[in-house]
Motif scaffolding. Structure first.
Motif, PDB file in Angstrom:
ATOM      1  N   GLU A  26       0.837  -1.203   0.000  1.00  0.00           N
ATOM      2  CA  GLU A  26       0.000   0.000   0.000  1.00  0.00           C
ATOM      3  C   GLU A  26       0.880   1.264   0.000  1.00  0.00           C
ATOM      4  OE1 GLU A  26      -2.045  -1.852   3.410  1.00  0.00           O
ATOM      5  OE2 GLU A  26      -3.853  -0.827   2.667  1.00  0.00           O
ATOM      6  N   VAL A 113      -7.564  -3.419   1.086  1.00  0.00           N
ATOM      7  CA  VAL A 113      -6.146  -3.210   0.763  1.00  0.00           C
ATOM      8  C   VAL A 113      -6.028  -2.807  -0.699  1.00  0.00           C
ATOM      9  CG1 VAL A 113      -3.892  -4.328   0.577  1.00  0.00           C
ATOM     10  CG2 VAL A 113      -5.340  -4.745   2.570  1.00  0.00           C
ATOM     11  N   SER A 114      -5.702  -1.552  -0.930  1.00  0.00           N
ATOM     12  CA  SER A 114      -5.525  -0.992  -2.264  1.00  0.00           C
ATOM     13  C   SER A 114      -4.847   0.365  -2.058  1.00  0.00           C
ATOM     14  CB  SER A 114      -6.886  -0.845  -2.960  1.00  0.00           C
ATOM     15  OG  SER A 114      -6.716  -0.375  -4.290  1.00  0.00           O
ATOM     16  N   GLN A 115      -4.907   1.246  -3.062  1.00  0.00           N
ATOM     17  CA  GLN A 115      -4.366   2.607  -2.873  1.00  0.00           C
ATOM     18  C   GLN A 115      -4.996   3.219  -1.618  1.00  0.00           C
ATOM     19  OE1 GLN A 115      -2.153   4.860  -4.419  1.00  0.00           O
ATOM     20  NE2 GLN A 115      -2.797   6.390  -2.931  1.00  0.00           N
ATOM     21  N   PRO A 116      -4.187   3.547  -0.602  1.00  0.00           N
ATOM     22  CA  PRO A 116      -4.738   3.920   0.701  1.00  0.00           C
ATOM     23  C   PRO A 116      -4.986   5.431   0.856  1.00  0.00           C
ATOM     24  CG  PRO A 116      -2.371   3.635   0.902  1.00  0.00           C
ATOM     25  CD  PRO A 116      -2.717   3.387  -0.552  1.00  0.00           C
TER      26      PRO A 116
ATOM     27  N   PHE B 261      -0.865  -4.216 -10.398  1.00  0.00           N
ATOM     28  CA  PHE B 261      -1.340  -2.990  -9.748  1.00  0.00           C
ATOM     29  C   PHE B 261      -0.929  -2.926  -8.288  1.00  0.00           C
ATOM     30  CE2 PHE B 261      -4.697  -1.057  -7.048  1.00  0.00           C
ATOM     31  CZ  PHE B 261      -4.493   0.260  -7.393  1.00  0.00           C
ATOM     32  N   MET B 262      -1.178  -3.993  -7.545  1.00  0.00           N
ATOM     33  CA  MET B 262      -1.048  -3.928  -6.092  1.00  0.00           C
ATOM     34  C   MET B 262       0.363  -4.215  -5.629  1.00  0.00           C
ATOM     35  SD  MET B 262      -2.997  -3.126  -3.586  1.00  0.00           S
ATOM     36  CE  MET B 262      -1.936  -2.607  -2.232  1.00  0.00           C
TER      37      MET B 262
END
Lengths: 370, 370
Positions: A26, A113-116, B261-262
């Motif tokens: 993240e 849980v991804s771009q935070p 991506f993650m």
């Protein structure tokens, strides 16, 4: 020979465990992408480099001179348009407030849980380009067409699926949707889709496909990854969910006074403090902004500027707070003409989309006679 | 009356606990500030908005028309210079690779809690302005002067100390130190110090004071917070430490193929893969870049371009890797003409400064005949 699959590097979506801090994955996204430093809301139009950026894969290498936009599928006349040809068409400019659909995600419990993002994934720019419907009219949309599918030049893997970034819009498209080749009067920066991108005013940013190289008119709803798997409001992995579309109302305040470097808490002096900020909604004009200096227990109406000529841009608001020594939590909430109001509690969903719960700004009022 | 102190919102520096994830405070900094998306190293000069940004407090509101640079202290003729007056002086342009002193901090164990950079806090820009020594010569440095102190317009609190951001340089200053009013041929963006900043080529970014409004020539070494408390290589809180100055050598590779991506892990196909990147050192030219595809067990020399006319800009390097199916970890390390080489293990210090341990890029090679 070692057997490999994309799943080795591309895990399914997950929720953070209870109490789990932000992971290195993240953090790597947070270091690449960035939000709007909130004090930059002082600018009506966000200067280059301060507008939020979310790039799914890599920023592709592009060459404006050789770039072509292909328009195909169920059209009467397939097109291959150069930037020069697009610039020769009648141009319009829209001031648009764009926000990432994942804004607020990192404040959810449990945290997807991804771009935070916290609250800062927003920006306002003047986008110049050709109305999409003019280009579609030039190609001639065929009978039975229901959607246009937009393909960007960015390529990657997401949850095991290799893909070009691709999204669709229903037909007929709204008049304000642009094929934009300029931002704030200059060429698009690389990270904002150079040399050509879609801009869909009022919708979260995932719709505004960057590095746009292809439009396909299709006769059945698009079911690609970013449409049917990602960007849906789901309560569980099996829930088909609702699609993420327009931007929910939000007000953000420019944090007053000055900050502590690490906590970002604010320090102000006792006495009148102007509180100002911006507010927007993808559903209609913001009609009310309320401000609280006691973490949402009591609220005061702020003065909100009318939307004026910029139908898709944020509106300004301000009020004055009589600060007294001690610790306070400032917050603001917007309501729009469609009757939507920001919630105080987070509306949870599995992807962490559209979370417009109110911002909280801790403030220490210090000095004076105490 | 409630008693308050700055310590209520401004905690002492600390190290993260064993296994402690990134905190919301660190995330808030990561969401405001940002690194260079590594694929943007393809550009010789980093486009606006992609160069790393680290702002200690808020980006201040500035007005170029009324901005004045004061030059005072032990000078014969104190000066008040407008931007127009600075622009009327003889200008120079330097291409400078700038890096945050905290780059690499989040990869340390234990992790110093601050802006959590991984490896991406770098960028290269063409800075145009007036040599600092020309302005100091115009003011006339007095006898006994030992340093110049630079004050920015950004104001905040750090570890309980309220301050304007302020740093010093020893006298006489190096010829290449600039008072810069342009970046990449345009006005400075707000986040890079508009309308005027210091640029100290070869030094970590903390020396290049942004939003520069005052220079004081002093007859004793400056002991302000950013000089004597922060930005020192310490092993413990009581260790006076050594000052952070020049940039240690580093090579970064442009991650090949395409990303997940993650995880940001890369996917490439079997066969020859060009590996390319940039390398720099604040001590002298980079003379060697070695590349490893097996996480540092074996190394191959890359071809490094000569530094050319841009003494303070990064150098390019490239090599070809014959990728085979499976998982790999790519890394690169730079050595400079002064005999400094990047370490494989992190040189720990309490502030998390100057950590130039090598980058690690996980790659999945997939496809072909397997």
């Amino acid at each position: 020979m070692e057997r490999t699959s994309l799943g080795d590097v591309s895990a399914p979506g997950r929720l953070a465990d209870h109490g789990e801090g932000i992971s290195e994955e993240e953090l790597a996204l947070a270091a690449r992408n960035h939000g709007l430093p909130l004090e930059a809301m002082r600018h009506d139009v966000t200067p280059a480099g301060l507008h939020y950026v979310l790039v799914h894969y890599d920023i592709p290498a592009t060459d404006e001179d050789t770039w072509r936009l292909s328009v195909g599928g169920r059209v009467r006349t397939p097109l291959e348009l150069s930037l020069a040809e697009l610039r020769a068409m009648s141009a319009v400019t829209h001031r648009v407030t764009m926000e990432c659909a994942g804004n607020g995600r990192a404040r959810l419990t449990p945290r997807p849980v991804s771009q935070p993002w916290l609250v800062e994934a927003v920006g306002t720019a003047d986008w110049t380009g050709v109305p999409l419907r003019d280009v579609l009219a030039a190609a001639g949309v065929g009978d039975g067409a229901v959607e246009a599918v937009f393909t960007g030049a960015d390529h990657g893997v997401e949850r095991g699926v290799e893909q070009d970034y691709r999204r669709s819009l229903p037909l007929p498209v709204e008049a304000e949707v642009l094929l934009a080749y300029a931002m704030n009067g200059g060429p698009l920066p690389p990270q904002h889709g150079h040399p050509l991108r879609l801009v869909v005013p009022g919708w979260y940013g995932m719709a505004s496909v960057k590095w746009l190289r292809r439009i396909d008119v299709v006769d059945a709803p698009f079911t690609g990854f970013q449409q049917a798997v990602a960007y849906r409001y789901r309560q569980s992995p099996d829930d088909p969910g609702e699609p993420v579309t327009r931007i929910a109302p939000r007000a953000l305040l420019i944090p007053p006074g000055f900050p502590d470097f690490m906590s970002r808490a604010r320090v102000v002096r006792p006495g009148p403090v102007v509180l100002a900020g911006r507010a927007w909604s993808g559903y209609g004009p913001v009609t009310r902004v309320e401000v609280s200096a006691d973490d949402g227990r009591t609220w005061t109406d702020a003065e909100v500027t009318a939307r004026g000529p910029h139908r898709w841009g944020w509106q300004s608001w301000h009020t004055t707070w009589d600060a007294t020594a001690g610790r306070h939590v400032l917050t603001a909430r917007a309501s729009d003409a469609e009757g939507r109001t920001q919630p105080l509690e987070q509306p949870w969903n599995r992807g962490g989309f559209g979370n417009n719960a109110v911002q909280r700004v801790p403030v220490l009022c210090q000095g004076g006679q105490d």
